[in-house]
Motif scaffolding. Structure first.
Motif, PDB file in Angstrom:
ATOM      1  N   VAL A 232       0.875  -1.129   0.114  1.00 59.37           N
ATOM      2  CA  VAL A 232      -0.087   0.046   0.238  1.00 59.37           C
ATOM      3  C   VAL A 232       0.757   1.270  -0.083  1.00 59.37           C
ATOM      4  CG1 VAL A 232      -1.913  -1.108   1.453  1.00 59.37           C
ATOM      5  CG2 VAL A 232      -0.074   0.098   2.518  1.00 59.37           C
ATOM      6  N   ASN A 233       0.387   2.448  -0.379  1.00 57.14           N
ATOM      7  CA  ASN A 233       0.920   3.599  -0.162  1.00 57.14           C
ATOM      8  C   ASN A 233       0.278   4.262   1.365  1.00 57.14           C
ATOM      9  OD1 ASN A 233       1.741   6.261  -0.135  1.00 57.14           O
ATOM     10  ND2 ASN A 233       1.665   6.660  -2.329  1.00 57.14           N
ATOM     11  N   GLY A 328      -7.007  10.989 -14.651  1.00 58.60           N
ATOM     12  CA  GLY A 328      -7.856  11.806 -13.996  1.00 58.60           C
ATOM     13  C   GLY A 328      -8.234  11.587 -12.792  1.00 58.60           C
ATOM     14  N   ASP A 329      -7.641  10.761 -12.124  1.00 59.21           N
ATOM     15  CA  ASP A 329      -8.148  10.375 -10.553  1.00 59.21           C
ATOM     16  C   ASP A 329      -7.350  11.528  -9.610  1.00 59.21           C
ATOM     17  OD1 ASP A 329      -9.879   8.169 -11.127  1.00 59.21           O
ATOM     18  OD2 ASP A 329      -7.951   7.161 -11.772  1.00 59.21           O
ATOM     19  N   ALA A 330      -7.583  11.374  -8.330  1.00 62.95           N
ATOM     20  CA  ALA A 330      -7.112  12.385  -7.579  1.00 62.95           C
ATOM     21  C   ALA A 330      -5.566  11.857  -6.769  1.00 62.95           C
ATOM     22  CB  ALA A 330      -7.866  12.625  -6.398  1.00 62.95           C
ATOM     23  N   MET A 331      -5.268  10.391  -7.265  1.00 59.41           N
ATOM     24  CA  MET A 331      -4.315   9.998  -6.453  1.00 59.41           C
ATOM     25  C   MET A 331      -3.744   8.849  -7.680  1.00 59.41           C
ATOM     26  SD  MET A 331      -6.005   7.758  -3.509  1.00 59.41           S
ATOM     27  CE  MET A 331      -5.010   6.499  -3.338  1.00 59.41           C
ATOM     28  N   ASP A 332      -2.537   8.654  -7.513  1.00 57.78           N
ATOM     29  CA  ASP A 332      -1.855   7.208  -8.162  1.00 57.78           C
ATOM     30  C   ASP A 332      -2.166   6.286  -7.058  1.00 57.78           C
ATOM     31  OD1 ASP A 332      -1.082   8.293 -10.485  1.00 57.78           O
ATOM     32  OD2 ASP A 332       0.650   9.555  -9.509  1.00 57.78           O
ATOM     33  N   TYR A 333      -2.812   5.130  -7.498  1.00 57.80           N
ATOM     34  CA  TYR A 333      -3.162   3.893  -6.938  1.00 57.80           C
ATOM     35  C   TYR A 333      -2.189   3.040  -6.552  1.00 57.80           C
ATOM     36  CZ  TYR A 333      -7.686   5.690  -6.205  1.00 57.80           C
ATOM     37  OH  TYR A 333      -8.979   6.587  -5.901  1.00 57.80           O
ATOM     38  N   GLY A 334      -1.873   2.456  -5.596  1.00 53.68           N
ATOM     39  CA  GLY A 334      -1.112   1.308  -5.379  1.00 53.68           C
ATOM     40  C   GLY A 334      -1.762  -0.084  -5.297  1.00 53.68           C
TER      41      GLY A 334
END
Length: 373
Positions: A232-233, A328-334
């Protein structure tokens, strides 16, 4: 005599440490327990006699015929998907009108007890595909009266879905959704070393890392554990959610399962334990609707991995969605962020819901949204 007393004191001290750790873990799990109404609990009996657990979250108003099987990954359990709202896919999809079945693979949680004559760690990923999956699918169809079901799997749960879909039960799947499932495995020195250490730590039967996770859970959010960014981040998951996840969701890993992963990593393979069945090659033959999802910052199922996985799919109804800022998402997903990230309930969950609603069978008038107040 003095030597004898020394041995006794060492044994007493060791006992105190063990009992103290047991008490600490029990208190941590009690403090960080989930405070939501419990789902219904069922057991599905596999062909080999092993009984696996499934926890059912019913829709308040069932709008769709097909249930959704929610399948966790390695070293996890049912809480991957059935957590506290808003970080609960089961609650979210149930509110949307789907009956949700959160599974627990054999050797995990309420599925730990083996049949007579079997060890509780005597299984491989093949057993998840050939034994657990069919039994859980049949239970979901029996309980709902549906003819088919959707399969949503995170990480290993997605890989099991790919394998299951290639067998005779594939016709009973209305669609397959994979979330952070790495079909390709890079043989990097770091990963080879990590899996080798895991195999050794699991001798002779399993790696009990859930005790360490629960022991350290209260400190998360204040300190960052080594290698945690592989899973996870930490910056993307609220501190209390981190503590609840580590206290409740982590499970032990069978040595034979880790040995199978070691084979996959060393040879870039996705195949059976005896190496006779190539499940990655079989993906090209699947014709059911498939949604492949991943995270732009996932270090286990990288964006490139997910895209190359999608390239294997030949089904006419196939969709790829990589979550991240570039899309376009608010974060980069781990890896774990896809379920527990701060933006997951508003960015990841809706994509799964919209895809399911598009492919599900409405149940008469119940499928119509209620009129505005």
């Amino acid at each position: 005599m003095a030597d004898g007393r020394w041995v006794v004191w060492v044994l007493v001290a060791a006992l105190v440490v063990v009992l103290g750790n047991v008490l600490w873990v029990a208190l941590v799990r009690r403090w960080y327990r989930l405070r939501t109404p419990l789902p219904q609990a069922f057991k599905a009996r596999c062909a080999d006699g092993w009984e696996v657990a499934v926890h059912v979250r019913r829709a308040p108003v069932r709008r769709f015929e097909e249930p959704v099987l929610l399948c966790h990954g390695l070293a996890a359990n049912r809480f991957t998907f059935d957590f506290e709202p808003p970080y609960s896919v089961a609650h979210y999809l149930a509110e949307a009108g789907f009956d949700c079945f959160s599974v627990e693979w054999r050797g995990t949680g309420h599925s730990r007890l083996p049949p007579r004559g079997r060890r509780y760690t005597d299984f491989t990923i093949d057993d998840h595909i050939l034994q657990d999956g069919p039994a859980l699918l049949e239970l979901a169809l029996k309980e709902t009266g549906a003819k088919r079901a959707f399969w949503l799997g995170h990480s290993l749960g997605g890989l099991v879905g790919y394998g299951l879909a290639q067998g005779p039960e594939g016709a009973k799947l209305a669609g397959l959704l994979t979330l952070g499932a790495p079909v390709h495995f890079k043989s990097e020195p770091f990963l080879r070393t990590l899996i080798s250490l895991g195999v050794r730590a699991a001798w002779p039967a399993r790696f009990r890392q859930e005790w360490m996770s629960a022991s350290l859970a209260p400190f998360l959010g204040y300190v960052t554990l080594p290698l945690s960014d592989l899973v996870v981040n930490p910056l993307h998951i609220p501190p209390r959610i981190q503590r609840q996840v580590y206290a409740n969701m982590m499970s032990s890993m069978s040595r034979k399962v880790l040995l199978q992963f070691q084979d996959w990593i060393e040879h870039d393979a996705f195949r059976s334990f005896d190496r006779t069945r190539d499940w990655r090659a079989g993906i090209a033959g699947l014709q059911l609707p498939i949604l492949v999802m991943g995270g732009s910052a996932d270090r286990l199922a990288t964006a490139e991995n997910v895209e190359s996985q999608f390239a294997l799919v030949t089904a006419p109804d196939r969709t790829l969605h990589v979550f991240g800022k570039d899309h376009g998402d608010a974060m980069d997903y781990g890896h774990g962020d896809l379920v527990f990230g701060k933006g997951a309930p508003t960015e990841v969950y809706p994509v799964m819901r919209e895809w399911l609603e598009k492919h599900a069978t409405p149940l008469g008038s119940a499928a119509e949204p209620p009129p505005p107040a």
